[in-house]
Design an enzyme around this catalytic site. Sequence first.
Site, PDB file in Angstrom:
ATOM      1  N   ASP A   1       9.557  22.241 -26.604  1.00 19.58           N
ATOM      2  CA  ASP A   1       9.360  23.636 -27.042  1.00 19.58           C
ATOM      3  C   ASP A   1       9.928  23.782 -28.416  1.00 19.58           C
ATOM      4  OD1 ASP A   1       8.141  24.271 -24.506  1.00 19.58           O
ATOM      5  OD2 ASP A   1       9.837  25.262 -23.755  1.00 19.58           O
TER       6      ASP A   1
ATOM      7  N   ASP B   1      12.806  24.756 -29.054  1.00 15.86           N
ATOM      8  CA  ASP B   1      13.408  26.154 -29.143  1.00 15.86           C
ATOM      9  C   ASP B   1      14.929  26.125 -29.131  1.00 15.86           C
ATOM     10  OD1 ASP B   1      13.422  25.309 -26.497  1.00 15.86           O
ATOM     11  OD2 ASP B   1      12.756  27.321 -25.591  1.00 15.86           O
TER      12      ASP B   1
ATOM     13  N   ARG C   1       7.080  28.473 -24.313  1.00 15.45           N
ATOM     14  CA  ARG C   1       7.964  29.206 -23.427  1.00 15.45           C
ATOM     15  C   ARG C   1       8.625  30.310 -24.375  1.00 15.45           C
ATOM     16  NH1 ARG C   1      12.208  27.683 -18.859  1.00 15.45           N
ATOM     17  NH2 ARG C   1      13.345  26.889 -20.945  1.00 15.45           N
TER      18      ARG C   1
ATOM     19  N   GLY D   1      11.718  20.782 -17.492  1.00 18.87           N
ATOM     20  CA  GLY D   1      10.469  20.453 -18.213  1.00 18.87           C
ATOM     21  C   GLY D   1      10.599  19.006 -18.819  1.00 18.87           C
TER      22      GLY D   1
ATOM     23  N   LEU E   1      -1.319  19.029 -20.423  1.00 20.18           N
ATOM     24  CA  LEU E   1      -1.619  17.850 -21.122  1.00 20.18           C
ATOM     25  C   LEU E   1      -0.630  17.542 -22.284  1.00 20.18           C
ATOM     26  CD1 LEU E   1      -5.370  18.366 -22.823  1.00 20.18           C
ATOM     27  CD2 LEU E   1      -4.305  16.155 -21.845  1.00 20.18           C
TER      28      LEU E   1
ATOM     29  N   ASP F   1      16.722  24.401 -22.742  1.00 16.78           N
ATOM     30  CA  ASP F   1      17.388  25.729 -22.651  1.00 16.78           C
ATOM     31  C   ASP F   1      18.117  25.895 -21.443  1.00 16.78           C
ATOM     32  OD1 ASP F   1      18.004  28.318 -24.016  1.00 16.78           O
ATOM     33  OD2 ASP F   1      16.616  28.679 -22.284  1.00 16.78           O
ATOM     34  N   GLY F   2      17.259  25.867 -20.292  1.00 20.36           N
ATOM     35  CA  GLY F   2      17.756  26.231 -18.741  1.00 20.36           C
ATOM     36  C   GLY F   2      18.773  25.186 -18.531  1.00 20.36           C
TER      37      GLY F   2
ATOM     38  N   THR G   1      12.968  18.751 -24.981  1.00 20.04           N
ATOM     39  CA  THR G   1      11.873  19.885 -24.537  1.00 20.04           C
ATOM     40  C   THR G   1      10.911  19.783 -25.592  1.00 20.04           C
ATOM     41  OG1 THR G   1      11.167  22.377 -24.445  1.00 20.04           O
ATOM     42  CG2 THR G   1      13.423  21.655 -25.738  1.00 20.04           C
TER      43      THR G   1
ATOM     44  N   ARG H   1      13.475  21.394 -11.027  1.00 18.69           N
ATOM     45  CA  ARG H   1      14.113  22.573 -11.251  1.00 18.69           C
ATOM     46  C   ARG H   1      14.853  22.978  -9.958  1.00 18.69           C
ATOM     47  NH1 ARG H   1       9.517  23.375 -14.822  1.00 18.69           N
ATOM     48  NH2 ARG H   1      10.356  23.575 -16.990  1.00 18.69           N
ATOM     49  N   CYS H   2      16.354  23.523  -9.955  1.00 20.12           N
ATOM     50  CA  CYS H   2      16.978  23.498  -8.804  1.00 20.12           C
ATOM     51  C   CYS H   2      17.803  24.807  -8.604  1.00 20.12           C
ATOM     52  CB  CYS H   2      18.080  22.247  -8.801  1.00 20.12           C
ATOM     53  SG  CYS H   2      19.250  22.186  -7.742  1.00 20.12           S
TER      54      CYS H   2
ATOM     55  N   ALA I   1      -6.083  25.580 -38.674  1.00 20.32           N
ATOM     56  CA  ALA I   1      -6.421  26.708 -37.796  1.00 20.32           C
ATOM     57  C   ALA I   1      -6.673  27.950 -38.690  1.00 20.32           C
ATOM     58  CB  ALA I   1      -5.672  26.709 -36.588  1.00 20.32           C
TER      59      ALA I   1
HETATM   60  P1  ADP Z   1      14.404  23.797 -19.313  1.00 19.81           P
HETATM   61  O1  ADP Z   1      15.704  22.853 -19.206  1.00 19.81           O
HETATM   62  O2  ADP Z   1      13.280  22.823 -19.601  1.00 19.81           O
HETATM   63  O3  ADP Z   1      14.587  24.710 -19.751  1.00 19.81           O
HETATM   64  P2  ADP Z   1      14.685  25.260 -16.822  1.00 19.81           P
HETATM   65  O4  ADP Z   1      14.928  26.513 -17.486  1.00 19.81           O
HETATM   66  O5  ADP Z   1      13.910  25.236 -15.506  1.00 19.81           O
HETATM   67  O6  ADP Z   1      14.378  24.003 -17.666  1.00 19.81           O
HETATM   68  O7  ADP Z   1      16.363  25.040 -16.182  1.00 19.81           O
HETATM   69  C1  ADP Z   1      16.265  23.596 -15.563  1.00 19.81           C
HETATM   70  C2  ADP Z   1      17.368  23.663 -14.446  1.00 19.81           C
HETATM   71  O8  ADP Z   1      18.600  24.083 -15.167  1.00 19.81           O
HETATM   72  C3  ADP Z   1      17.113  24.947 -13.593  1.00 19.81           C
HETATM   73  O9  ADP Z   1      16.372  24.716 -12.432  1.00 19.81           O
HETATM   74  C4  ADP Z   1      18.491  25.018 -12.891  1.00 19.81           C
HETATM   75  O10 ADP Z   1      19.025  24.127 -12.012  1.00 19.81           O
HETATM   76  C5  ADP Z   1      19.389  24.767 -14.193  1.00 19.81           C
HETATM   77  N1  ADP Z   1      19.828  26.134 -14.809  1.00 19.81           N
HETATM   78  C6  ADP Z   1      19.264  26.992 -15.465  1.00 19.81           C
HETATM   79  N2  ADP Z   1      19.713  28.203 -15.873  1.00 19.81           N
HETATM   80  C7  ADP Z   1      20.882  27.966 -15.193  1.00 19.81           C
HETATM   81  C8  ADP Z   1      22.167  28.773 -14.988  1.00 19.81           C
HETATM   82  N3  ADP Z   1      22.334  29.784 -15.835  1.00 19.81           N
HETATM   83  N4  ADP Z   1      23.299  28.320 -14.157  1.00 19.81           N
HETATM   84  C9  ADP Z   1      23.016  27.376 -13.572  1.00 19.81           C
HETATM   85  N5  ADP Z   1      21.986  26.445 -13.734  1.00 19.81           N
HETATM   86  C10 ADP Z   1      21.007  26.878 -14.462  1.00 19.81           C
HETATM   87  O1  F6P Z   2      10.003  24.097 -21.360  1.00 21.43           O
HETATM   88  C1  F6P Z   2       8.786  23.192 -21.678  1.00 21.43           C
HETATM   89  C2  F6P Z   2       7.618  23.708 -20.715  1.00 21.43           C
HETATM   90  O2  F6P Z   2       6.568  22.998 -20.880  1.00 21.43           O
HETATM   91  C3  F6P Z   2       7.186  25.396 -21.453  1.00 21.43           C
HETATM   92  O3  F6P Z   2       6.553  25.277 -22.509  1.00 21.43           O
HETATM   93  C4  F6P Z   2       6.283  25.885 -20.288  1.00 21.43           C
HETATM   94  O4  F6P Z   2       6.336  27.276 -20.282  1.00 21.43           O
HETATM   95  C5  F6P Z   2       7.124  25.533 -19.202  1.00 21.43           C
HETATM   96  O5  F6P Z   2       7.855  24.294 -19.267  1.00 21.43           O
HETATM   97  C6  F6P Z   2       6.065  25.099 -18.027  1.00 21.43           C
HETATM   98  O6  F6P Z   2       6.863  24.745 -16.871  1.00 21.43           O
HETATM   99  P1  F6P Z   2       6.316  24.203 -15.557  1.00 21.43           P
HETATM  100  O7  F6P Z   2       4.794  24.274 -15.435  1.00 21.43           O
HETATM  101  O8  F6P Z   2       6.732  22.745 -15.333  1.00 21.43           O
HETATM  102  O9  F6P Z   2       6.873  24.925 -14.561  1.00 21.43           O
END
Ligand code: ADP
Ligand code: F6P
Length: 326
Positions: free
Chosen positions: A131, A133, A175, A14, A257, A106-107, A129, A75-76, A190
């Site tokens: 978040d 988190d 998330r 994100g 937003l 995190d991902g 991010t 996202r891949c 709030a």
């Molecule tokens: P964010 O980084 O915002 O948390 P995502 O959770 O969608 O976003 O992760 C982003 C990308 O990171 C994924 O689309 C994927 O390509 C890669 N990714 C996430 N988890 C793994 C994993 N366990 N192993 C390899 N690639 C990962």
């Molecule tokens: O991780 C960032 C974030 O905006 C989360 O707060 C939300 O759950 C998620 O990404 C939404 O992702 P998207 O709509 O881009 O798939």
Amino acid sequence: MASIKTIGLLTSGGDAPGMNAAIRAVTRSAIYNGFKVKGIYRGYKGLVENEIVDLKTQNVSNIIHHGGTILKTARCKEFKTVEGRKQAWENIQKHGIDALVVIGGDGSLCGARQFASEYDFPIVGLPGTIDNDLSGTDHTIGYDTALNTIMWCVDRIRDTASSHERLFFIEVMGREAGFLALNGAIATGAEAAIIPEISTEVDQLAELIENGFRKSKNSSIVLVAESPVTGGAMGLAERVRKEYPQYDVRVTILGHLQRGGTPTAMDRILASRMGAAAIDALLEGQRNIMIGDDDERIVYVPFSKAIRRDKPIDRDLLDTLHKLSL
Ligand code: ADP
Ligand code: F6P
């Protein structure tokens, strides 16, 4: 470890306001220290599909004040597979990339950790991010801007909520984490925040309503963290309609937003400090760490810790929220 000459840079997952400031800081600091920089488009997708270009200092001019990411993000799914990562590795070698800086949540850092261990490759992460988190850092890049956007939006909803004497559930992102909801609730005055971290301990809706949350006013604003655990704003509103039909309830989902807009000064400064720190870390021979901030100090957080999903919410803030919503 072979010496690093060329650094690859990508944004993933994100998007978050301040990512551009981080791209600028990593690029400029790398060039300042004599490295070459390669920009990788669309996160891991660009690494797998070979969308890689040279980044010069002028390519990152006039971006510090823009939200989003000039490198795009994605996202891949392929990167989650052994074959996809092999393809990425081949492209890294083709471009002579010796280390990576990954800006994401995190991902993205999970992916970085996996790739770094599979190919024994140096990677430094920046927490990007909204978040907030990621463990081991007080703040993530984008969080402060998102919080300010939430504040701006809720202030406006308050006008109509109080005019109509309604109960509003306002759903914010996060998330599975309640940082935006809890701090957003404090910032907007709030009545409550309904967050996943304590959903398993108490029925937050019942507690809120049965404790007489309307002692002194006729309208109420409750921030709800998006999550199946909280039920989200829609789920809670449905419950109110069934269980407490005396309330005139409405829902606003702030949605994407929250991810856009000009980054705040806090986010620009954090991103600039962290971007420069990523290059310092590589110069010091650090690898497989995320840059964090701990009480305004830069710290190196191992990926394993950063992605643990155990960052605690501030329970004192919950208490404060409760006291101030009298
Ligand atoms: P964010 O980084 O915002 O948390 P995502 O959770 O969608 O976003 O992760 C982003 C990308 O990171 C994924 O689309 C994927 O390509 C890669 N990714 C996430 N988890 C793994 C994993 N366990 N192993 C390899 N690639 C990962
Ligand atoms: O991780 C960032 C974030 O905006 C989360 O707060 C939300 O759950 C998620 O990404 C939404 O992702 P998207 O709509 O881009 O798939």
